[in-house]
Design an enzyme around this catalytic site. Structure first.
Site, PDB file in Angstrom:
ATOM      1  N   CYS A  60       0.767  -1.271  -0.070  1.00  0.00           N
ATOM      2  CA  CYS A  60       0.043  -0.017  -0.086  1.00  0.00           C
ATOM      3  C   CYS A  60       0.906   1.139   0.091  1.00  0.00           C
ATOM      4  CB  CYS A  60      -0.916  -0.077   1.238  1.00  0.00           C
ATOM      5  SG  CYS A  60      -1.756  -1.498   1.527  1.00  0.00           S
ATOM      6  N   ARG A  99       1.380   1.571  -6.198  1.00  0.00           N
ATOM      7  CA  ARG A  99       1.662   0.570  -4.990  1.00  0.00           C
ATOM      8  C   ARG A  99       0.187  -0.192  -4.651  1.00  0.00           C
ATOM      9  NH1 ARG A  99       6.270   1.069  -2.080  1.00  0.00           N
ATOM     10  NH2 ARG A  99       5.310   0.304  -0.112  1.00  0.00           N
ATOM     11  N   TRP A 135      -3.663  -1.527  -1.386  1.00  0.00           N
ATOM     12  CA  TRP A 135      -3.651  -2.842  -1.905  1.00  0.00           C
ATOM     13  C   TRP A 135      -4.169  -3.857  -0.903  1.00  0.00           C
ATOM     14  CZ3 TRP A 135      -3.027  -4.830  -6.648  1.00  0.00           C
ATOM     15  CH2 TRP A 135      -2.723  -6.201  -6.591  1.00  0.00           C
ATOM     16  N   ASN A 175       0.570  -0.144   6.464  1.00  0.00           N
ATOM     17  CA  ASN A 175       1.154  -0.998   5.299  1.00  0.00           C
ATOM     18  C   ASN A 175       1.743  -2.043   5.785  1.00  0.00           C
ATOM     19  OD1 ASN A 175       2.154  -1.918   2.663  1.00  0.00           O
ATOM     20  ND2 ASN A 175       3.913  -0.488   2.641  1.00  0.00           N
ATOM     21  N   GLY A 176       1.536  -3.206   5.328  1.00  0.00           N
ATOM     22  CA  GLY A 176       2.009  -4.436   5.909  1.00  0.00           C
ATOM     23  C   GLY A 176       1.060  -5.553   6.316  1.00  0.00           C
ATOM     24  N   GLU A 216       7.522 -20.932 -20.395  1.00  0.00           N
ATOM     25  CA  GLU A 216       7.375 -19.612 -19.879  1.00  0.00           C
ATOM     26  C   GLU A 216       8.465 -18.763 -20.321  1.00  0.00           C
ATOM     27  OE1 GLU A 216       5.460 -17.690 -18.344  1.00  0.00           O
ATOM     28  OE2 GLU A 216       6.580 -16.092 -17.190  1.00  0.00           O
ATOM     29  N   LYS A 242       8.159 -15.076 -22.259  1.00  0.00           N
ATOM     30  CA  LYS A 242       8.668 -13.860 -21.805  1.00  0.00           C
ATOM     31  C   LYS A 242       9.461 -13.424 -23.189  1.00  0.00           C
ATOM     32  CE  LYS A 242       7.090 -13.029 -19.076  1.00  0.00           C
ATOM     33  NZ  LYS A 242       6.091 -13.987 -18.370  1.00  0.00           N
ATOM     34  N   GLU A 269       6.954 -12.172 -25.793  1.00  0.00           N
ATOM     35  CA  GLU A 269       6.180 -11.065 -25.604  1.00  0.00           C
ATOM     36  C   GLU A 269       6.724  -9.573 -25.501  1.00  0.00           C
ATOM     37  OE1 GLU A 269       3.686 -10.998 -21.981  1.00  0.00           O
ATOM     38  OE2 GLU A 269       5.019 -12.053 -20.969  1.00  0.00           O
ATOM     39  N   HIS A 323      10.749 -35.143 -32.464  1.00  0.00           N
ATOM     40  CA  HIS A 323       9.856 -35.832 -33.272  1.00  0.00           C
ATOM     41  C   HIS A 323       9.244 -34.657 -34.406  1.00  0.00           C
ATOM     42  CE1 HIS A 323       9.360 -39.380 -30.914  1.00  0.00           C
ATOM     43  NE2 HIS A 323       9.661 -38.578 -29.728  1.00  0.00           N
ATOM     44  N   LYS A 329      -2.375  -5.622 -19.898  1.00  0.00           N
ATOM     45  CA  LYS A 329      -2.029  -6.303 -18.673  1.00  0.00           C
ATOM     46  C   LYS A 329      -3.239  -7.311 -18.168  1.00  0.00           C
ATOM     47  CE  LYS A 329       0.232  -7.210 -14.856  1.00  0.00           C
ATOM     48  NZ  LYS A 329       1.265  -8.204 -14.950  1.00  0.00           N
TER      49      LYS A 329
END
Ligand code: M6R
Length: 609
Positions: A2, A27, A74, A100-101, A482, A486, A489, A505, A604
């Site tokens: 946050c 944040r 957040w 925050n935490g 993956e 990365k 993209e 194959h 996103k």
């Protein structure tokens, strides 16, 4: 994650706080709020959604205060609602706190405070702080009250607090969540990071864990919780505003890659029970009895989240002995999936808003299956619509290319494999072994991150090849996919991930000296088989980068280049192995001068089918 901003000085406090919050919006932005003190009275305003909503709410209110605290949230505990937004107030409304935490023992504290008559208005862990401070505020000494309250708190915090009868001071304290004091001329600031205050001052003091500050407009003093004075150093910031939001990194993607050691800690916090060789996943407690009975799991996800799901499939089959299938969310409802009361459908999604994943979950629900989620964004649609689930706690991911969300998805999938395994045949010893190894991962990732410069050089060497093949076996097959995702993209280089054994194959026909191969071959149960495939590529003059385990000197004899990662359990190798793959893709894209954080044609969160 946050954002916090506090201000005391000669300016209009609410405008200064709003400006600061806007710079911390990266944040988190599910709700925000401010509290100010004027004429011995606290006024608090909160709004759900982006900070513009708080700005609209405040417009025309003319609070015209000179001191205040504020927060952009957040969510980690409790949905993004107005009640759960910060600041939180004491019962009498005389104190306001932003946090925050994560307060790990908040449930125990909340129960004790309720017995003493405190009334809670939110579902957050943070609200206990306001009530706890109120308990110690009888001497009207805010700093003393905050110190005494924090001595009872387990977990992490960056907090600021104000009180109506101490209308010239803000108290700020830190343990695990960042706070910085901004030193101005007849005004002072407190913020989660310098981005919020750079427009006003370049002179800052970073608070360390265990420190508490009393801040007035023309003074500040820092002590520990036992009031021992701490000498502090004033630093000068020379970042631009934009650089500061990215933590000084060139792109959010790099910042998010670098955050991964912290993310592992956050996604496991309060969840590991090493002595019992198991885990506690609060979000699954309500369905624990149902989970004992399931015999099959269908994981649905897209893109990177799906690759995490594929690694989860290997984990759950090996350690929980449950049959797992992984589906493209976009295909799930075009099939006739056979679902019964012994099947759970698990959605994996960073955003919790991906349209295909959401549609698949709705379809599974319609057919009566138990639906579960592994989601990063608290209160998102998938988090709300699934029967139960686990949050990643990775913090906001801004770059389109998913990095820290992936590692946190893998961590949560590991925890689920342990939970389901311990409900079945997994021994306590095995559970303990996995948990102990998870605890070592942040340090091991830090070690990999220290070799970023080496990967940067490698990226420069390979940046101009038009094609790339990634190979891996078992746990590292989805990792190969993956790695290829990365690269493609963000760098627009054609790259594909294959199961190493499948390459012969057909795909091996592509290989020549201009088609490099990234072989993921840690020293694990399939290492020898991987080496055979690597030899097949070498026989066709292919260029090879090998990603392998530290100490494996054999790799240097056969590969053009070698990247090492620390040894870990085979099931956890992708959590370490993905970091060099992320860095490799990142550095290639940045060499090419591309818009790393916002690659072309992508979004996103894909909220269309
Ligand atoms: O928000 P989600 O995890 O549901 O998103 C799924 C994919 O769109 C996402 O992982 C995408 O593949 C990323 N851009 C990959 O870096």
């Amino acid at each position: 994650m946050c954002g916090i901003v506090g201000y005391v000085g000669k300016k209009n406090a609410e405008n200064t706080l709003l400006e600061g919050l806007k710079r911390l919006e990266y944040r988190g932005y599910d709700s925000s709020g401010i509290a100010i003190v004027k004429n011995g009275k606290i006024t608090s305003k909160k709004a759900v959604g982006k900070i513009i909503n708080l700005e609209n709410l405040l417009s025309g209110k003319n609070l015209d205060a000179r001191i205040g605290i504020s927060h952009t949230r957040w969510a980690t505990h409790g949905k993004p609602t107005e009640e759960n937004a910060h600041p939180h107030l004491s019962c009498d409304g005389n104190l306001a706190v932003v946090h925050n935490g994560i307060i790990e023992n908040y449930q125990t504290l909340r129960e004790e405070l309720k017995k003493k008559g405190h009334k809670f208005l939110s579902q957050t862990d943070s609200e206990v702080l306001a009530h706890l401070i109120e308990e110690f505020y009888e001497k009207k000494d805010l700093k003393h009250a905050v110190c005494e309250a924090l001595k009872l708190v387990e977990g992490t915090y960056g907090i600021t607090a104000i009180a109506n009868d101490n209308s010239d001071e803000i108290i700020a304290a830190r343990k695990g969540s960042p706070l910085v004091l901004g030193i101005g001329d007849n005004e002072n600031f407190i913020a989660s990071d310098v981005a919020a205050i750079l427009g006003y001052t370049k002179q800052v003091v970073y608070l360390n864990d265990g420190e508490i500050a009393r801040v007035t407009k023309d003074n500040f003093e820092i002590t520990d919780l036992d009031d021992r004075k701490i000498d502090c150093e004033i630093s000068k910031i020379d970042w631009t505003l934009e650089e500061s939001q990215r933590g000084g990194h060139d792109h959010f993607m790099l910042k998010e890659i670098m955050e991964q050691p912290r993310v592992i800690v956050d996604s496991t916090r309060g969840r590991l029970l090493p002595e019992e060789g198991t885990v506690r996943l609060g979000g699954l407690e309500d369905v624990e009895a149902k989970l004992r009975k399931i015999e099959r799991i269908i994981i649905i996800a897209c893109g990177t989240a799906r690759y995490a799901g594929l690694i989860g499939e290997y984990m759950m089959e090996e350690y929980a002995e449950i049959s797992v299938e992984v589906e493209f969310a976009s295909e799930f409802r075009y099939r006739k999936p056979i679902l019964d009361e012994k099947t759970a459908v698990l959605a994996v999604s960073q955003s919790g808003e991906t349209a295909d994943t959401l549609a698949a979950i709705r379809e599974a629900k319609r057919k009566g299956a138990l639906t579960l989620g592994i989601v990063n964004v608290v209160g998102s649609t998938i988090a709300r619509e699934t029967d139960a689930g686990v949050y990643n706690h990775a913090g906001p991911e801004i770059a389109v290319a998913s990095t820290k969300a992936f590692t946190s998805q893998l961590v949560v999938l590991t925890l689920m494999a342990v939970l389901l395994g311990r409900q079945r045949k997994m021994s306590e010893v095995t559970g303990r072994r996995i948990i102990e190894e998870i605890e070592t991962l942040p340090k091991k990732i830090e070690k990999i991150l220290k070799s970023a410069d080496k990967i940067k050089k490698l990226a420069k060497k390979y940046a101009d090849y038009p094609n790339f093949m990634y190979l891996g076996r078992k746990y590292c097959f989805p990792l190969a996919e993956e790695g290829a995702l990365k690269l493609k993209e963000i760098s627009y280089i054609h790259s594909e991930g294959f199961a190493a054994g499948e390459m012969k194959h057909g795909s091996i026909a592509l290989i020549d000296e201009n088609f490099p191969v990234f072989a993921i071959a840690p020293k694990d149960s399939v290492y020898e088989k991987n080496i055979s495939n690597i030899e097949e590529i070498l026989a066709r003059k292919g260029k090879i980068i090998i990603l392998t385990t530290e100490g494996n000197k054999e790799a240097e004899k056969i590969a053009d280049d070698v990247i090492y990662i620390p040894k870990t359990l085979e099931m956890l190798t992708p959590i370490l192995g993905v970091v060099p793959l992320q860095l490799f893709a990142y550095y290639i894209a940045s060499y090419k001068g591309l818009d790393v954080d916002k690659p072309r044609n992508l979004a996103k969160s894909v909220t269309v089918e």
